[in-house]
Design a protein around this motif. Structure first.
Motif, PDB file in Angstrom:
ATOM      1  N   GLN A   1       3.905  -7.726 -10.802  1.00 57.26           N
ATOM      2  CA  GLN A   1       4.277  -8.663 -11.856  1.00 57.26           C
ATOM      3  C   GLN A   1       5.754  -8.559 -12.203  1.00 57.26           C
ATOM      4  O   GLN A   1       6.408  -9.554 -12.563  1.00 57.26           O
ATOM      5  N   ALA A   2       6.320  -7.363 -12.067  1.00 57.06           N
ATOM      6  CA  ALA A   2       7.741  -7.198 -12.358  1.00 57.06           C
ATOM      7  C   ALA A   2       8.595  -8.021 -11.402  1.00 57.06           C
ATOM      8  O   ALA A   2       9.637  -8.561 -11.785  1.00 57.06           O
ATOM      9  N   PHE A   3       8.183  -8.130 -10.123  1.00 55.07           N
ATOM     10  CA  PHE A   3       8.886  -8.982  -9.171  1.00 55.07           C
ATOM     11  C   PHE A   3       8.818 -10.441  -9.613  1.00 55.07           C
ATOM     12  O   PHE A   3       9.803 -11.175  -9.587  1.00 55.07           O
ATOM     13  N   ALA A   4       7.616 -10.843 -10.018  1.00 57.50           N
ATOM     14  CA  ALA A   4       7.426 -12.231 -10.451  1.00 57.50           C
ATOM     15  C   ALA A   4       8.286 -12.555 -11.661  1.00 57.50           C
ATOM     16  O   ALA A   4       8.868 -13.640 -11.756  1.00 57.50           O
ATOM     17  N   ASN A   5       8.382 -11.622 -12.611  1.00 56.92           N
ATOM     18  CA  ASN A   5       9.161 -11.865 -13.827  1.00 56.92           C
ATOM     19  C   ASN A   5      10.628 -12.122 -13.507  1.00 56.92           C
ATOM     20  O   ASN A   5      11.259 -13.017 -14.084  1.00 56.92           O
ATOM     21  N   ILE A   6      11.174 -11.332 -12.594  1.00 57.55           N
ATOM     22  CA  ILE A   6      12.587 -11.501 -12.226  1.00 57.55           C
ATOM     23  C   ILE A   6      12.799 -12.838 -11.524  1.00 57.55           C
ATOM     24  O   ILE A   6      13.726 -13.582 -11.834  1.00 57.55           O
ATOM     25  N   TRP A   7      11.923 -13.158 -10.572  1.00 55.44           N
ATOM     26  CA  TRP A   7      12.049 -14.411  -9.833  1.00 55.44           C
ATOM     27  C   TRP A   7      11.935 -15.615 -10.768  1.00 55.44           C
ATOM     28  O   TRP A   7      12.686 -16.586 -10.651  1.00 55.44           O
ATOM     29  N   GLN A   8      10.990 -15.547 -11.698  1.00 57.52           N
ATOM     30  CA  GLN A   8      10.803 -16.669 -12.615  1.00 57.52           C
ATOM     31  C   GLN A   8      12.031 -16.887 -13.486  1.00 57.52           C
ATOM     32  O   GLN A   8      12.391 -18.024 -13.796  1.00 57.52           O
ATOM     33  N   LYS A   9      12.705 -15.817 -13.855  1.00 61.56           N
ATOM     34  CA  LYS A   9      13.900 -15.938 -14.689  1.00 61.56           C
ATOM     35  C   LYS A   9      15.054 -16.557 -13.917  1.00 61.56           C
ATOM     36  O   LYS A   9      15.840 -17.323 -14.483  1.00 61.56           O
TER      37      LYS A   9
ATOM     38  N   ALA B   1      13.280 -22.316 -12.068  1.00 63.75           N
ATOM     39  CA  ALA B   1      13.814 -23.644 -12.393  1.00 63.75           C
ATOM     40  C   ALA B   1      14.363 -24.341 -11.155  1.00 63.75           C
ATOM     41  O   ALA B   1      14.293 -25.572 -11.044  1.00 63.75           O
ATOM     42  N   ILE B   2      14.911 -23.561 -10.218  1.00 67.86           N
ATOM     43  CA  ILE B   2      15.396 -24.147  -8.969  1.00 67.86           C
ATOM     44  C   ILE B   2      14.219 -24.674  -8.154  1.00 67.86           C
ATOM     45  O   ILE B   2      14.266 -25.767  -7.586  1.00 67.86           O
ATOM     46  N   ALA B   3      13.154 -23.888  -8.107  1.00 68.94           N
ATOM     47  CA  ALA B   3      11.978 -24.268  -7.321  1.00 68.94           C
ATOM     48  C   ALA B   3      11.318 -25.528  -7.858  1.00 68.94           C
ATOM     49  O   ALA B   3      10.852 -26.367  -7.079  1.00 68.94           O
ATOM     50  N   ASN B   4      11.260 -25.686  -9.177  1.00 69.57           N
ATOM     51  CA  ASN B   4      10.579 -26.868  -9.720  1.00 69.57           C
ATOM     52  C   ASN B   4      11.520 -28.064  -9.890  1.00 69.57           C
ATOM     53  O   ASN B   4      11.099 -29.122 -10.372  1.00 69.57           O
ATOM     54  N   GLY B   5      12.779 -27.890  -9.502  1.00 70.49           N
ATOM     55  CA  GLY B   5      13.709 -29.008  -9.504  1.00 70.49           C
ATOM     56  C   GLY B   5      14.408 -29.281 -10.817  1.00 70.49           C
ATOM     57  O   GLY B   5      15.201 -30.221 -10.913  1.00 70.49           O
ATOM     58  N   SER B   6      14.168 -28.454 -11.835  1.00 70.59           N
ATOM     59  CA  SER B   6      14.808 -28.699 -13.128  1.00 70.59           C
ATOM     60  C   SER B   6      16.231 -28.147 -13.187  1.00 70.59           C
ATOM     61  O   SER B   6      16.970 -28.452 -14.122  1.00 70.59           O
ATOM     62  N   LEU B   7      16.607 -27.327 -12.207  1.00 66.90           N
ATOM     63  CA  LEU B   7      17.962 -26.790 -12.141  1.00 66.90           C
ATOM     64  C   LEU B   7      18.502 -26.963 -10.724  1.00 66.90           C
ATOM     65  O   LEU B   7      17.831 -26.597  -9.745  1.00 66.90           O
ATOM     66  N   LYS B   8      19.702 -27.513 -10.616  1.00 66.75           N
ATOM     67  CA  LYS B   8      20.369 -27.625  -9.324  1.00 66.75           C
ATOM     68  C   LYS B   8      21.331 -26.448  -9.187  1.00 66.75           C
ATOM     69  O   LYS B   8      22.364 -26.389  -9.857  1.00 66.75           O
ATOM     70  N   ALA B   9      20.963 -25.507  -8.350  1.00 71.08           N
ATOM     71  CA  ALA B   9      21.772 -24.305  -8.154  1.00 71.08           C
ATOM     72  C   ALA B   9      21.334 -23.647  -6.863  1.00 71.08           C
ATOM     73  O   ALA B   9      20.264 -23.954  -6.319  1.00 71.08           O
ATOM     74  N   SER B  10      22.162 -22.753  -6.354  1.00 71.27           N
ATOM     75  CA  SER B  10      21.778 -22.026  -5.145  1.00 71.27           C
ATOM     76  C   SER B  10      20.786 -20.922  -5.508  1.00 71.27           C
ATOM     77  O   SER B  10      20.782 -20.396  -6.619  1.00 71.27           O
ATOM     78  N   TRP B  11      19.949 -20.572  -4.552  1.00 70.20           N
ATOM     79  CA  TRP B  11      18.929 -19.551  -4.774  1.00 70.20           C
ATOM     80  C   TRP B  11      19.563 -18.189  -5.059  1.00 70.20           C
ATOM     81  O   TRP B  11      20.575 -17.823  -4.465  1.00 70.20           O
ATOM     82  N   ILE B  12      18.919 -17.435  -5.949  1.00 72.87           N
ATOM     83  CA  ILE B  12      19.293 -16.042  -6.168  1.00 72.87           C
ATOM     84  C   ILE B  12      18.483 -15.142  -5.236  1.00 72.87           C
ATOM     85  O   ILE B  12      19.004 -14.220  -4.617  1.00 72.87           O
ATOM     86  N   TRP B  13      17.202 -15.442  -5.103  1.00 64.53           N
ATOM     87  CA  TRP B  13      16.312 -14.688  -4.208  1.00 64.53           C
ATOM     88  C   TRP B  13      15.817 -15.558  -3.059  1.00 64.53           C
ATOM     89  O   TRP B  13      15.822 -15.143  -1.909  1.00 64.53           O
TER      90      TRP B  13
ATOM     91  N   PRO C   1      19.880 -23.000   6.474  1.00 67.57           N
ATOM     92  CA  PRO C   1      20.296 -22.999   5.078  1.00 67.57           C
ATOM     93  C   PRO C   1      19.910 -24.306   4.395  1.00 67.57           C
ATOM     94  O   PRO C   1      20.006 -25.381   4.988  1.00 67.57           O
ATOM     95  N   VAL C   2      19.440 -24.202   3.159  1.00 62.22           N
ATOM     96  CA  VAL C   2      19.088 -25.392   2.400  1.00 62.22           C
ATOM     97  C   VAL C   2      19.819 -25.360   1.080  1.00 62.22           C
ATOM     98  O   VAL C   2      20.009 -24.308   0.479  1.00 62.22           O
ATOM     99  N   ALA C   3      20.255 -26.518   0.656  1.00 57.90           N
ATOM    100  CA  ALA C   3      20.998 -26.592  -0.593  1.00 57.90           C
ATOM    101  C   ALA C   3      20.068 -26.601  -1.789  1.00 57.90           C
ATOM    102  O   ALA C   3      20.409 -26.128  -2.855  1.00 57.90           O
ATOM    103  N   ALA C   4      18.878 -27.155  -1.618  1.00 64.15           N
ATOM    104  CA  ALA C   4      17.934 -27.227  -2.712  1.00 64.15           C
ATOM    105  C   ALA C   4      16.540 -27.246  -2.130  1.00 64.15           C
ATOM    106  O   ALA C   4      16.346 -27.584  -0.963  1.00 64.15           O
ATOM    107  N   PRO C   5      15.546 -26.851  -2.915  1.00 64.56           N
ATOM    108  CA  PRO C   5      14.187 -26.881  -2.388  1.00 64.56           C
ATOM    109  C   PRO C   5      13.762 -28.300  -2.057  1.00 64.56           C
ATOM    110  O   PRO C   5      14.086 -29.245  -2.769  1.00 64.56           O
ATOM    111  N   THR C   6      13.067 -28.440  -0.927  1.00 62.61           N
ATOM    112  CA  THR C   6      12.570 -29.758  -0.570  1.00 62.61           C
ATOM    113  C   THR C   6      11.351 -30.081  -1.404  1.00 62.61           C
ATOM    114  O   THR C   6      10.630 -29.204  -1.854  1.00 62.61           O
ATOM    115  N   THR C   7      11.103 -31.347  -1.585  1.00 62.98           N
ATOM    116  CA  THR C   7       9.948 -31.794  -2.354  1.00 62.98           C
ATOM    117  C   THR C   7       8.819 -32.142  -1.398  1.00 62.98           C
ATOM    118  O   THR C   7       8.997 -32.915  -0.464  1.00 62.98           O
TER     119      THR C   7
END
Length: 451
Positions: free
Chosen positions: A36-44, A48-60, A291-297
């Motif tokens: 769960q600790a891994f999940a908490n960090i990824w979610q933070k 938002a990048i994964a669900n498309g609400s934030l346009k940014a490069s991946w951290i993980w 390399p991908v700039a953003a997650p695909t839908t």
């Protein structure tokens, strides 16, 4: 009657060089994570990048690629839990530590290890390997561009190779052999902005501004990337098959790149050091990633299936009739198992088998492991496209297993996969494909359905 769809967010992988591994590709909920600790960090950082609400490069990265226990002398029992992502890895050295501390989960000095060739086996224990001859950015088969090994003689690995405080534009260019010149095509695109005194290196404005953006999102950049161990350099890489000049700088944990040709939102990205390190540590060929700039839908699920498979789908011709020896053995094994548990036998459906074989072939040819295929389809869209209509459907995938018995045992021991094997389905498609150039070689897909 409504359609029922299941495919499990655990996907089982066995590597010859390691113990049983659980992988959870392609999903964003906490069940896909080893802790769960891994999940908490990824979610933070990346939710938002994964669900498309934030346009940014991946951290993980979009998902964990590999969860496993690895030898580590100073962890309880001499093993620590690690989870590999495209951009890095998470690790828990002391599961009895303070879960509220930011350092309960660390991400390792991966870049330092790849450059030095010293693989960490404990807090003060290392194993000598050759520095990684893998490009720090761009395509893995790039014939030019510095590798981690290139920086072995110029990186600050022992508080050495310090640079002075610089100002002005970054104009240093480095090639694969480590030769430094002034051949950049971007002589006024990046400026020195900050001098990090601990190891003695300059950080350019394009990276420093990106770090400030992380801070604004509540992310500690030093926790993510560590301290710089080199100066910034321009370098040429092959990126998605095209020669590009990018700015690159190595930090203790990650390698940062700045590509002026990208959309401004994704000009600063991290290299796929998690994939590079995982392969280097296990002495295998890295997974080829694009390399991908953003997650695909993922396209919407189709309610009207095609009558034939897409003609552009298969990476190589894959037979769609009959089962090979191991596929036939798997059919017999699963039906015996179902009979022992009061379930009816599954009959082979050729459309499901075609979909399964295509999926296994696609994973091998494109070197990925996920229920979402290279065309962006989930299993149910893929079954639809291969002409299969269903009221209920499910999918299991696996990689690294050669025999039917091995993959059956792996799935049986995984609750989600086992539920699929004992589900109320009447038909099955089985696809086992070998791809010599891939990381895991053998790929299995079983699609279950009730028409």
């Amino acid at each position: 009657m409504g359609k029922t769809k299941y495919f499990f967010r655990i996907a089982l992988v066995l590597l010859i060089l390691s113990p049983l591994l659980l992988v959870a590709p392609g999903f964003t909920n906490a069940e896909a994570f080893a802790d769960q600790a891994f999940a908490n960090i990824w979610q933070k950082t990346d939710q938002a990048i994964a669900n498309g609400s934030l346009k940014a490069s991946w951290i993980w990265g979009p998902e964990p690629r590999l969860n496993r226990y690895e030898a580590y002398k100073d962890s309880p029992g001499g093993q620590r839990l690690v989870s590999y992502f495209d951009k890095s890895r998470m690790e828990i050295n002391n599961p009895n530590g303070d879960r509220n501390s930011i350092w309960f989960v660390t991400n390792g000095l991966l870049c330092r290890e790849l450059v030095s060739g010293q693989m960490a086996l404990g807090d003060y224990t290392t194993e000598a390997k050759a520095p990684a001859a893998v490009p720090v950015g761009g395509d893995l088969d790039s014939p030019y561009g510095p590798t981690y090994a290139t920086f072995n003689s110029i990186a600050s690995l022992n508080n050495d190779h310090r640079a002075g405080n610089k100002n002005g534009y970054v104009t240093d260019f480095i090639d694969r052999q480590g030769a430094i010149s002034k051949n950049t095509v971007y002589p006024q695109r990046a400026s020195y902005a900050f001098y990090e005194n601990n190891l003695g290196h300059n950080i350019p404005d394009v990276f420093y501004n990106w770090m400030a953006g992380l801070k604004g999102r509540g992310i500690d950049w030093q926790y993510v990337i560590g301290l710089p161990i080199t100066e910034p350099y321009w370098a040429k890489f092959k990126i998605a098959g095209v020669e590009r000049e990018v700015l690159v700088q190595l930090f203790e944990r990650r390698a940062l790149t700045f590509n002026p040709a990208n959309d401004p939102v994704w000009q600063v990205e991290m290299g796929n050091i998690g994939i590079h390190y995982m392969a280097w540590r296990n002495s295998v060929t890295p997974i080829t990633t694009t390399p991908v700039a953003a997650p695909t839908t993922t396209p919407p699920k189709s309610t009207t299936p095609s009558t034939t498979p897409p003609t552009t789908a298969a990476p190589t011709p894959i037979p769609t009739n009959g089962l090979d020896t191991e596929e036939q053995a798997f059919l017999g094994t699963i039906n015996q198992y179902r009979a022992a548990n009061g379930k009816g036998a599954l009959s082979v459906n050729q459309k499901l088998t075609a979909a399964s074989r295509w999926m296994s072939g696609d994973m091998g040819a494109k070197n990925y492991f996920s229920h979402t295929d290279s065309l962006g389809r989930d299993p149910f869209k893929r079954m639809n496209d291969f002409g299969y209509t269903y009221h209920a459907a499910a999918e299991n995938i696996a990689a690294g297993y050669e025999t039917a018995q091995d993959v059956f045992t792996g799935w049986k021991n995984s609750p989600g996969h086992n539920t699929n094997m004992l589900g109320n389905y009447t038909e099955i498609g089985i696809g086992r494909v070998y791809t010599a150039s891939s990381l895991y070689k053998w790929y299995w897909t079983t699609d279950f359905g009730t028409p």
